[in-house]
Design an enzyme around this catalytic site. Sequence first.
Site: not given
Ligand code: ATP
Length: 590
Positions: A48, A290, A300
């Site tokens: 996002e 994750r 974030k």
């Molecule tokens: P938000 O809370 O803004 O949704 P987010 O960290 O999930 O934060 P996204 O932009 O939705 O942010 O993440 C993009 C991709 O990265 C998603 O598929 C998410 O699952 C993956 N991702 C985010 N954080 C992690 C992490 N700590 N480890 C592995 N993958 C991650």
Amino acid sequence: MSNDKKNTAPAAPALPSNFLRAIIESDLASGAHAREGMPSVITRFPPEPNGYLHVGHAKSICLNFGLARDYNGRCHLRFDDTNPEKEEQEYVDTIKDSVQWLGFSWDWQGPSGVEHHLHHASDYFDQLYIMAEYLIEQGYAYVDSQSADDMAANRGNFSTPGKNSPFRDRPRAESLQMFRDMKAGKYANGEHILRAKISEDAMSSPNMNMRDPAIYRIRHEHHVRTGDAWCIYPMYDYTHPISDALENITHSVCTLEFQDHRPFYDWLLETLSAGGFFKMPVPKQYEFSRLNLTYVITSKRKLRQLVDEKVVTGWDDPRMPTIVGLRRRGYTPEAIQLFCERIGVTKSDGWIDMSTLEGCLREDLDPKAPRATAVLRPLKLIVENYPEGQSEECTSPVHPHHPEMGLRTFPFTRELWIEEEDFMEAPSKGYFRYYPPVGDQPGSRVRLRHGFVTECTGYDKDENGKVTAVRVKYFEDSKSGTPGSDTYKVKGNIHWVSAATALEAEVRLYDRLFTDPQPDAGGKDFLAALNPNALETVTAYLEPGMRGTAADQRFQFERHGYFVADRVDSQPGKPVFNRIVTLKDSWSAK
Ligand code: ATP
Ligand code: MG
């Protein structure tokens, strides 16, 4: 597996296996996703655009782009841009940049040329809308007019089933008209919402995500890409499966918290396939755990707080776990890729120690970083029997194990800089560096690395008792590499630079941002765990050849660690250095 070892062919250099590779290999064997003109593995990374990517995202990027690379597939970069109020072009740009810097590309060599697989969920707003109308017509969605509070109350919780909305049986034609009016802008934010109706008793489903999930909401908001064309926006759970299906994704890989969303993902794509919108097979969702990294936060929201409250200098502060921060700190894409390979993918949550990431960095840099000399805490050394104004070249390999990297030269002069810690007035036991003569005991003998053997003759102090200079004599026939120089046996061997020609430079000694291995676990106040020593700035003296250092060039400063010329603050002839990591892990014993 055959029991007959003799007949087993030698194993191909295997890729590290994990459950996702096993699924993909079985799908490849059965031809599950074989389609004309398309690779059998298509993955995507769907951020996002509401912030900067961090090391957790790097895991997802390396995983998705890595699977595509390893199985001759392709990986799409898709911006999940359905929240217009939080999304900005700045984030889109940095995300693209970060993915490319990590070494990946969304371009794919197709049968009729290169295809650019950079997508946006907003590209599909028209199709998403048409599909929503279809769901209403089929009785699979309705417009709900409950207040937000009622809706939340009627949703129930894990132990209590939800209650049907009084609007749930609204005639389809009425819902359809209202949905069109929502789109036409006749209602205010929050007045109505479009919800899915998966089954008659969905509100009592044990899975909360199946209780009539919202699929469209009203938001009178300008969108970066679609401008004011829309005032209703699709929800993530609705947009995501459809975007995957429209892009012919085969394996939709996401983090474990989406496990409970999978039944809706599958239901939606099956229902829309029955309506002729998609051909089977539709994409399948798979979840992995994750990345949780010690001494780091990856939320974030909390990272934004560090920036907003000026705890750090920005998203690219070298102490930040953002990709732009790691890059500025001096991390290499190769080290981050190696780290992601090494930690692997599993379905069980756990913590990875920061030392694993740092270890990958040392492993990557050790064979390729040129060596250089830097004195970080300078103390003057005076070679009393070396004539003033005289100078001679000393040489040393650029890399001890790679003679092909050549030699570096630096002058030896009467006045040098050494490290403060390389002199002790009263030496402790086992201390072999400089200490002064006492009585008829001579001072210590120390080799100035790649230069001469010297003997300490005395030292100067200022009125506060601070040592201001160390005095030595040198032995003319002891120069490193000259015949007979090894007849001098000394236990101390230290680095130095010539005071006459040294480059004075700002060096930023970075360390971990937090002292607590899990700074925000269990709702802890992570700001209370800030490491006060996460940055120390020193004025250092470097060997003169370092004047020409370009931004982003990395070195091993002997005895100190790995350093990079800061990409933001370095200027021609005036590099500023960041410590990327020390030579050895100093945290594991803490
Ligand atoms: P938000 O809370 O803004 O949704 P987010 O960290 O999930 O934060 P996204 O932009 O939705 O942010 O993440 C993009 C991709 O990265 C998603 O598929 C998410 O699952 C993956 N991702 C985010 N954080 C992690 C992490 N700590 N480890 C592995 N993958 C991650
Ligand atoms: Mg997310």
